[in-house]
Design a protein around this motif. Structure first.
Motif: not given
Length: 255
Positions: A88-113
């Motif tokens: 039983k779960i109550y939310a999908i999380g935590e998910i999103g985008i983090d560009l503080y550590w690594d901007k090079s992964t933006l495309a796959i972060q967007q896909k996963a999000f």
């Protein structure tokens, strides 16, 4: 009085005795509802164990943290998706985008999000968003997927008034944690323009401890200091802040 920590990684503490002490201190401070965001495949059993031991107080989420979106993210997502059917779960999380550590992964972060937003919609669950140095990118995704089912929490919200209003207009509550107690953060000035009905409380334990514990490991019992800061900002009794923010959490999570 009952306080709700809508975002805590208390399960990182693996020593059973120390974990019991953390939970006991929560109860002493009336922190009686704890929502546990998943970060990767390895944290699933840790959350399961805490929920099993405290079923009336702890509530699970499932998701892949954007900082854990690596080359193998599709395999990680498949494992996490498979786990949705077994608990039983109550939310999908935590998910999103983090560009503080690594901007090079933006495309796959967007896909996963995007994929995890779709999970939430199909299950009629809220999402809990991690957004760090990525408001524009996160809002772009939310605008793309917005509909009556898109809802949730902007975890650790530290944006400006315009960003707060945009999040609220998209159907999200603002998760307010220890940063609100930091003198130079300016978050208190933002909240003066935001109705408490749009706010939930969180610690993000063991991170971002509030004053007077700043710089030390955070824990969910410290939520009382965050709630007191909001009581000061809104000129309300602590009990009223607890009541409103807990009611908000019940609207979001359905429990």
């Amino acid at each position: 009085m009952q306080l709700t920590d809508t975002h805590t990684h208390l399960y990182y503490e693996k020593d059973p005795q120390l974990l019991k002490q953390l939970m006991d201190r929560c109860f002493e401070q009336k922190v009686e509802r704890l929502f546990l965001p998943n970060v990767d495949v390895n944290s699933i059993p840790l959350i399961d164990e805490l929920v099993k031991n405290y079923p009336d107080y702890c509530f699970a989420m499932l998701g892949l943290h954007p900082c854990d979106v690596k080359e193998d993210f599709e395999e990680q997502l498949q494992v996490i998706k498979g786990a949705l059917a077994d608990r039983k779960i109550y939310a999908i999380g935590e998910i999103g985008i983090d560009l503080y550590w690594d901007k090079s992964t933006l495309a796959i972060q967007q896909k996963a999000f995007a994929e995890q937003i779709e999970w939430a919609k199909s299950l009629d669950l809220p999402i809990v968003i991690h957004c760090r140095e990525a408001f524009d990118e996160v809002f772009e995704m939310l605008e793309r997927y917005k509909d009556s089912k898109l809802r949730g929490i902007f975890h650790c919200f530290t944006g400006n008034i315009a960003q707060a209003e945009q999040a609220i207009d998209l159907g999200f509550y603002l998760g307010i944690g220890g940063v609100v107690t930091y003198k130079k953060a300016g978050l208190d000035e933002v909240l003066k323009n935001i109705n408490l009905k749009h706010i939930v409380l969180e610690t993000d334990s063991p991170y971002l401890a509030p004053v007077p514990f700043r710089g030390k490991p955070n824990e969910s019992s410290y939520l009382i200091h965050i709630a007191q800061k909001l009581a000061d900002i809104y000129a309300l009794d602590l009990a009223e802040v607890a009541a409103v923010t807990t009611a908000n959490s019940k609207k979001i999570f359905g429990v």
